[in-house]
Design an enzyme around this catalytic site. Structure first.
Site, PDB file in Angstrom:
ATOM      1  N   HIS A   1       0.598  -0.770   0.035  1.00 19.92           N
ATOM      2  CA  HIS A   1       0.271   0.173  -0.237  1.00 19.92           C
ATOM      3  C   HIS A   1       0.773   0.971  -0.193  1.00 19.92           C
ATOM      4  CE1 HIS A   1      -3.817  -2.292   1.195  1.00 19.92           C
ATOM      5  NE2 HIS A   1      -2.913  -3.381   1.252  1.00 19.92           N
TER       6      HIS A   1
ATOM      7  N   ASP B   1      -7.011   5.241   0.767  1.00 18.35           N
ATOM      8  CA  ASP B   1      -6.404   3.877   1.039  1.00 18.35           C
ATOM      9  C   ASP B   1      -7.884   3.460   0.632  1.00 18.35           C
ATOM     10  OD1 ASP B   1      -6.095   1.310   0.826  1.00 18.35           O
ATOM     11  OD2 ASP B   1      -4.210   1.524   1.832  1.00 18.35           O
TER      12      ASP B   1
END
Ligand code: UDP
Length: 477
Positions: free
Chosen positions: A22, A124
């Site tokens: 991520h 995210d």
């Protein structure tokens, strides 16, 4: 008198989960935005901040338009590969992150007096509710960045339909049955759904949370995918019309930086000695073995893979993370024949400079866990894959590799030494030319997408224009 209001320059707050894949892809996005003259604040946990400063040059390489900001202590980030560990991570991001974000967006100006206030949040895909709730309070637009594959994203979105039609929860022997995920009916089987969708108990908090967060994407003003135009996006656009497919972001950044190779975003110390080892191996002769940053194997699985690699007679470069074997902390006894096989034809490191490894001319295959970043890095480098998915979207990605792009083999569910040996021989010898040719074709498509005039290039331009002009109206479902 000039009555035109002066609009401050755009400033994006980027909020990733604290995990390697991520952080890596969202940092690449941030660098692309900085290159387009947008201010970026990158919000990370205290341990991630420490790792980035210790192992990368993020502190200096971006220039004046980039800042790292740390969340307060208290965010759980151990055992992210377990259901409980992952859920605890999301829970603590909520309990610690929500008040922090409120305070930050409310007083961002104060925190960094010479910077413009935050004008947009890029969150995210696992933190959508939190980001949109808080950003809306301050009348700020949110854009979601999906770090997983678009195919897996779509599977999550379709799960309410699959539950309704009785496909989920999956019953014992139905793994090979076709799913009714829209647009993927012809190749996707129940066993290819993301691992969280395969849980027997669909009340499990992590499953409910992940599905909810994917469905919440429609509350944002847009969604960014780290991929290049692929057919499933047309399904996604029926739900999220404002989708920006700007990937593969690492290749996109590379194309923008021209001659200067992008720096690493590794949260661990890279052992570059493997590049010197690769220098001494014949062209396309090495299979690179890595299971990403989170996946673990049992000792038995480790030995089966190792036996299979040694028995295949191929050269191999293996990333053996300190925490790869469940319940052990590195180096335990291994049978002599495996040690000897490694000495004869292999090389082992704790963590590799993966992008450089995959692009090395000596590498001819990738034995991977099918994490989305690893998959894209292999696609861009034109390296065929053997996929041994472990969790999350990896199940779906490995199916795409075998059945859609046809650039490798999916080992899902089997990991004995005979299967490993056979697949390694297939990819590195028997079907080598077929896979290499196909991988080269797909790599060309990826390269074209991020090049001038390509689809990812125009999508990025549109994203930058929208952030700059604040032309981000709500998405309609
Ligand atoms: N990676 C690396 N060195 C290694 C193993 C992995 O730099 O030895 C990087 C890899 O290039 C990728 C990331 O770690 O960008 C892993 O992300 P991915 O989505 O593939 O898997 P995850 O770790 O999230 O399961």
């Amino acid at each position: 008198m000039d009555t035109t209001a002066v609009v401050p320059p755009p400033h994006v707050l980027v909020f990733p989960l604290p995990a390697q894949g991520h952080v890596n892809s969202m940092l690449k996005l941030s660098e692309l935005l900085c290159l387009s003259d947008i201010h970026v604040t990158f919000l990370v946990t205290v341990p991630t901040h420490g790792s980035l400063l210790a192992h990368t040059d993020v502190g200096s390489r971006f220039g004046e338009k980039f800042r790292l900001e740390t969340l307060p202590d208290g965010i759980h980030q151990d055992d992210l590969h377990t259901l409980d560990g992952f859920m605890e991570n999301l829970n603590t991001l909520e309990s610690v992150g929500r008040p922090f974000l409120k305070e930050y967006l409310g007083g961002g100006h104060r925190r960094c007096p010479f910077w413009p206030p935050v004008s947009c949040v890029i969150t995210d895909g696992a933190l959508v509710s939190l980001a949109v709730d808080v950003a809306e309070e301050f009348k700020l637009p949110t854009i979601v960045f999906q770090t997983i594959s678009v195919a897996a994203f779509w599977c999550y979105v379709c799960t309410p339909d699959l539950i309704q039609s009785g496909e989920l929860p999956i019953k014992g022997n139905e793994m090979d049955l076709a799913t009714k995920v829209k647009g993927m009916e012809s190749f996707l089987r129940l066993g290819d759904l993301p691992s969280f969708c395969q849980l027997q108990n669909l009340e499990t908090p992590i499953f409910r949370t992940l599905v909810k967060e994917k469905l919440q994407t429609t509350r944002a003003r847009g969604v960014i995918f780290n991929t290049f135009e692929e057919p499933i996006l047309s399904q996604v656009r029926t739900m999220c019309p404002n989708a920006y497919a700007i990937g593969p972001v690492h290749a996109h950044l590379k194309a923008r930086l021209d001659a200067n190779p992008p720096s690493s975003n590794s949260l661990r110390d890279e052992d570059r000695s493997c590049l010197s080892w690769l220098e001494n191996q014949p062209e396309k002769s090495v299979i690179y073995v890595s299971f990403g940053s989170l996946a673990v194997v049992t000792r038995e699985q480790l030995l089966e893979i190792w036996h299979g690699l040694v028995n295949s007679g191929q050269r191999f470069l293996w990333v053996h993370r300190q925490d790869l074997v469940a319940g052990e902390n590195g180096g335990d006894w291994v049978p002599t024949e495996l040690e000897e096989g490694l000495k004869a034809r292999g090389y082992m490191v704790r963590w590799a400079p993966q992008e450089a490894v995959l692009e090395h001319p000596s590498v001819g295959g990738f034995f991977t866990h099918s994490g989305w970043n690893s998959t894209l890095e292999s696609i861009v480098a034109g390296v065929p894959m053997i996929c041994r998915p472990c969790l999350g979207d990896q199940n779906t990605n490995s199916r795409m590799v075998e059945a859609v792009w046809k650039i490798g083999m999916d080992m899902k569910g089997r990991c004995d030494r005979v299967t490993v040996e056979k697949m390694v021989r297939d990819v590195m010898e028997k079907r080598k030319d077929e896979f290499l040719q196909r991988a080269e074709e797909v790599a060309k498509l990826a390269g074209k997408a991020v090049g001038e005039g390509g689809s990812s290039c125009s999508n990025l331009r549109r994203l930058v224009d929208d952030i700059r002009s604040r032309a981000l109206s709500p998405m309609r479902t």
